[in-house]
Design an enzyme around this catalytic site. Structure first.
Site, PDB file in Angstrom:
ATOM      1  N   ARG A   1      47.392  42.803  30.057  1.00  0.00           N
ATOM      2  CA  ARG A   1      46.329  43.015  31.041  1.00  0.00           C
ATOM      3  C   ARG A   1      46.923  43.478  32.378  1.00  0.00           C
ATOM      4  O   ARG A   1      47.705  42.752  33.008  1.00  0.00           O
ATOM      5  CB  ARG A   1      45.596  41.685  31.271  1.00  0.00           C
ATOM      6  CG  ARG A   1      44.559  41.727  32.352  1.00  0.00           C
ATOM      7  CD  ARG A   1      44.064  40.325  32.700  1.00  0.00           C
ATOM      8  NE  ARG A   1      43.031  40.398  33.706  1.00  0.00           N
ATOM      9  CZ  ARG A   1      42.581  39.352  34.386  1.00  0.00           C
ATOM     10  NH1 ARG A   1      43.074  38.142  34.145  1.00  0.00           N
ATOM     11  NH2 ARG A   1      41.642  39.500  35.298  1.00  0.00           N
TER      12      ARG A   1
ATOM     13  N   PRO B   1      38.843  32.839  32.228  1.00  0.00           N
ATOM     14  CA  PRO B   1      38.601  34.070  31.478  1.00  0.00           C
ATOM     15  C   PRO B   1      39.666  35.142  31.672  1.00  0.00           C
ATOM     16  O   PRO B   1      40.189  35.318  32.768  1.00  0.00           O
ATOM     17  CB  PRO B   1      37.247  34.556  32.021  1.00  0.00           C
ATOM     18  CG  PRO B   1      37.101  33.889  33.342  1.00  0.00           C
ATOM     19  CD  PRO B   1      37.787  32.566  33.208  1.00  0.00           C
TER      20      PRO B   1
ATOM     21  N   ASP C   1      31.688  21.955  41.702  1.00  0.00           N
ATOM     22  CA  ASP C   1      30.937  20.691  41.630  1.00  0.00           C
ATOM     23  C   ASP C   1      31.606  19.715  40.664  1.00  0.00           C
ATOM     24  O   ASP C   1      31.701  18.517  40.949  1.00  0.00           O
ATOM     25  CB  ASP C   1      29.497  20.951  41.171  1.00  0.00           C
ATOM     26  CG  ASP C   1      28.593  21.470  42.282  1.00  0.00           C
ATOM     27  OD1 ASP C   1      29.024  21.470  43.455  1.00  0.00           O
ATOM     28  OD2 ASP C   1      27.454  21.868  41.970  1.00  0.00           O
TER      29      ASP C   1
ATOM     30  N   HIS D   1      35.860  32.869  41.938  1.00  0.00           N
ATOM     31  CA  HIS D   1      35.086  33.554  42.970  1.00  0.00           C
ATOM     32  C   HIS D   1      33.577  33.448  42.761  1.00  0.00           C
ATOM     33  O   HIS D   1      32.804  33.961  43.570  1.00  0.00           O
ATOM     34  CB  HIS D   1      35.493  35.038  43.010  1.00  0.00           C
ATOM     35  CG  HIS D   1      36.969  35.255  42.906  1.00  0.00           C
ATOM     36  ND1 HIS D   1      37.860  34.790  43.850  1.00  0.00           N
ATOM     37  CD2 HIS D   1      37.737  35.851  41.939  1.00  0.00           C
ATOM     38  CE1 HIS D   1      39.100  35.113  43.489  1.00  0.00           C
ATOM     39  NE2 HIS D   1      39.046  35.754  42.328  1.00  0.00           N
TER      40      HIS D   1
ATOM     41  N   HIS E   1      46.845  31.071  41.377  1.00  0.00           N
ATOM     42  CA  HIS E   1      46.593  32.469  41.015  1.00  0.00           C
ATOM     43  C   HIS E   1      47.921  33.196  40.911  1.00  0.00           C
ATOM     44  O   HIS E   1      48.782  33.063  41.797  1.00  0.00           O
ATOM     45  CB  HIS E   1      45.706  33.156  42.051  1.00  0.00           C
ATOM     46  CG  HIS E   1      44.370  32.508  42.163  1.00  0.00           C
ATOM     47  ND1 HIS E   1      43.409  32.621  41.195  1.00  0.00           N
ATOM     48  CD2 HIS E   1      43.881  31.666  43.102  1.00  0.00           C
ATOM     49  CE1 HIS E   1      42.356  31.900  41.536  1.00  0.00           C
ATOM     50  NE2 HIS E   1      42.617  31.305  42.688  1.00  0.00           N
ATOM     51  N   ILE E   2      48.057  33.965  39.860  1.00  0.00           N
ATOM     52  CA  ILE E   2      49.281  34.734  39.641  1.00  0.00           C
ATOM     53  C   ILE E   2      49.450  35.779  40.734  1.00  0.00           C
ATOM     54  O   ILE E   2      50.526  35.939  41.305  1.00  0.00           O
ATOM     55  CB  ILE E   2      49.216  35.402  38.247  1.00  0.00           C
ATOM     56  CG1 ILE E   2      49.234  34.310  37.163  1.00  0.00           C
ATOM     57  CG2 ILE E   2      50.351  36.398  38.055  1.00  0.00           C
ATOM     58  CD1 ILE E   2      48.848  34.810  35.784  1.00  0.00           C
ATOM     59  N   SER E   3      48.364  36.491  41.017  1.00  0.00           N
ATOM     60  CA  SER E   3      48.401  37.527  42.053  1.00  0.00           C
ATOM     61  C   SER E   3      48.032  36.920  43.403  1.00  0.00           C
ATOM     62  O   SER E   3      47.454  35.835  43.478  1.00  0.00           O
ATOM     63  CB  SER E   3      47.418  38.648  41.695  1.00  0.00           C
ATOM     64  OG  SER E   3      46.083  38.144  41.678  1.00  0.00           O
TER      65      SER E   3
ATOM     66  N   ASN F   1      44.007  27.771  36.862  1.00  0.00           N
ATOM     67  CA  ASN F   1      43.773  29.176  37.183  1.00  0.00           C
ATOM     68  C   ASN F   1      42.424  29.523  36.567  1.00  0.00           C
ATOM     69  O   ASN F   1      42.326  29.755  35.356  1.00  0.00           O
ATOM     70  CB  ASN F   1      44.882  30.071  36.617  1.00  0.00           C
ATOM     71  CG  ASN F   1      44.701  31.515  37.053  1.00  0.00           C
ATOM     72  OD1 ASN F   1      43.647  31.899  37.586  1.00  0.00           O
ATOM     73  ND2 ASN F   1      45.719  32.332  36.831  1.00  0.00           N
TER      74      ASN F   1
ATOM     75  N   ARG G   1      37.660  38.925  46.018  1.00  0.00           N
ATOM     76  CA  ARG G   1      38.599  37.902  45.537  1.00  0.00           C
ATOM     77  C   ARG G   1      39.095  36.977  46.652  1.00  0.00           C
ATOM     78  O   ARG G   1      39.880  36.062  46.412  1.00  0.00           O
ATOM     79  CB  ARG G   1      39.810  38.563  44.851  1.00  0.00           C
ATOM     80  CG  ARG G   1      39.450  39.333  43.604  1.00  0.00           C
ATOM     81  CD  ARG G   1      40.692  39.923  42.942  1.00  0.00           C
ATOM     82  NE  ARG G   1      40.329  41.042  42.109  1.00  0.00           N
ATOM     83  CZ  ARG G   1      39.902  40.956  40.831  1.00  0.00           C
ATOM     84  NH1 ARG G   1      39.816  39.785  40.253  1.00  0.00           N
ATOM     85  NH2 ARG G   1      39.581  42.042  40.158  1.00  0.00           N
TER      86      ARG G   1
ATOM     87  N   TYR H   1      49.640  41.739  37.036  1.00  0.00           N
ATOM     88  CA  TYR H   1      49.934  40.415  36.463  1.00  0.00           C
ATOM     89  C   TYR H   1      51.289  40.325  35.759  1.00  0.00           C
ATOM     90  O   TYR H   1      51.679  39.244  35.322  1.00  0.00           O
ATOM     91  CB  TYR H   1      48.814  40.028  35.486  1.00  0.00           C
ATOM     92  CG  TYR H   1      47.463  39.916  36.153  1.00  0.00           C
ATOM     93  CD1 TYR H   1      47.219  38.922  37.087  1.00  0.00           C
ATOM     94  CD2 TYR H   1      46.431  40.823  35.869  1.00  0.00           C
ATOM     95  CE1 TYR H   1      45.982  38.826  37.731  1.00  0.00           C
ATOM     96  CE2 TYR H   1      45.194  40.732  36.486  1.00  0.00           C
ATOM     97  CZ  TYR H   1      44.978  39.734  37.413  1.00  0.00           C
ATOM     98  OH  TYR H   1      43.769  39.634  38.050  1.00  0.00           O
TER      99      TYR H   1
HETATM  100  C1  DQA Z   1      43.643  35.561  38.983  1.00  0.00           C
HETATM  101  C2  DQA Z   1      42.982  36.305  40.147  1.00  0.00           C
HETATM  102  C3  DQA Z   1      41.487  36.466  39.903  1.00  0.00           C
HETATM  103  O1  DQA Z   1      40.895  37.176  40.977  1.00  0.00           O
HETATM  104  C4  DQA Z   1      41.257  37.261  38.623  1.00  0.00           C
HETATM  105  O2  DQA Z   1      39.873  37.370  38.362  1.00  0.00           O
HETATM  106  C5  DQA Z   1      41.990  36.707  37.463  1.00  0.00           C
HETATM  107  C6  DQA Z   1      43.363  36.262  37.661  1.00  0.00           C
HETATM  108  C7  DQA Z   1      45.169  35.479  39.157  1.00  0.00           C
HETATM  109  O3  DQA Z   1      45.769  34.663  38.471  1.00  0.00           O
HETATM  110  O4  DQA Z   1      45.741  36.225  39.953  1.00  0.00           O
HETATM  111  O5  DQA Z   1      41.485  36.681  36.350  1.00  0.00           O
HETATM  112  O6  DQA Z   1      43.143  34.238  38.948  1.00  0.00           O
END
Ligand code: DQA
Length: 149
Positions: free
Chosen positions: A18, A10, A92, A85, A105-107, A79, A116, A23
């Site tokens: 965003r 999402p 599963d 989370h 994860h990008i961040s 991702n 997170r 990001y």
């Molecule tokens: C994310 C980190 C997640 O905590 C966040 O909800 C995202 C992006 C990332 O790529 O850093 O939607 O997955």
């Protein structure tokens, strides 16, 4: 040619506009191009998808499992966004299929809010790449390409 699924959860369709301070300005289309370039270096093709719906992502993990069992899939770069989370269902599904999955994860989620820091996916992932921006996707593909089993 073997395939890599690159699945995005999402809000990742909003990349580019965003929260750019977190990001960056790279769009999801840019990341798809980066993935195709990286996969090409390893002789892999890419099936790149994004959904905001948890059940759709579960179905795609199941589809990946069938492709893996058939020998046409190398693995999944995932991702899962915020579902990382919250989603026991995605964990599963991953465990049920036995697919090699790289959580990306990008961040750097561990440098952000405590909510997170926990991931349902990490225990069932083959490996985890966080905090390297869009490069993490390419690193995930390279990691899958290097797997022999
Ligand atoms: C994310 C980190 C997640 O905590 C966040 O909800 C995202 C992006 C990332 O790529 O850093 O939607 O997955």
């Amino acid at each position: 040619m073997s395939t890599v699924f690159v699945l995005n959860g999402p809000n990742l369709n909003l990349l580019g506009t965003r929260e750019p301070a977190i990001y960056g300005s790279t769009t999801l289309a840019d990341i798809e191009a980066l993935c195709r370039t990286e996969a090409g270096k390893h002789g892999l093709s890419v099936d790149f998808r994004q959904s905001n719906l948890e059940g759709v992502l579960v179905d795609w993990i199941h589809e990946a499992g069938r492709a893996f069992a058939a020998g046409t899939l190398k693995g999944v770069v995932f991702n899962a966004g915020a579902y990382t989370h919250t989603s026991l269902a995605l964990a599963d599904a991953t465990k049920a299929t036995g697919i090699p999955l790289v959580e990306v994860h990008i961040s750097n989620v561990h440098a952000r809010e405590p909510v997170r820091h926990h991931s349902f996916l990490s225990p069932v992932a083959r490996g985890i790449i966080v905090g390297f921006g869009p490069l993490g996707y390419a690193l995930g593909i390279a990691a899958l390409a290097s797997l022999t089993a």
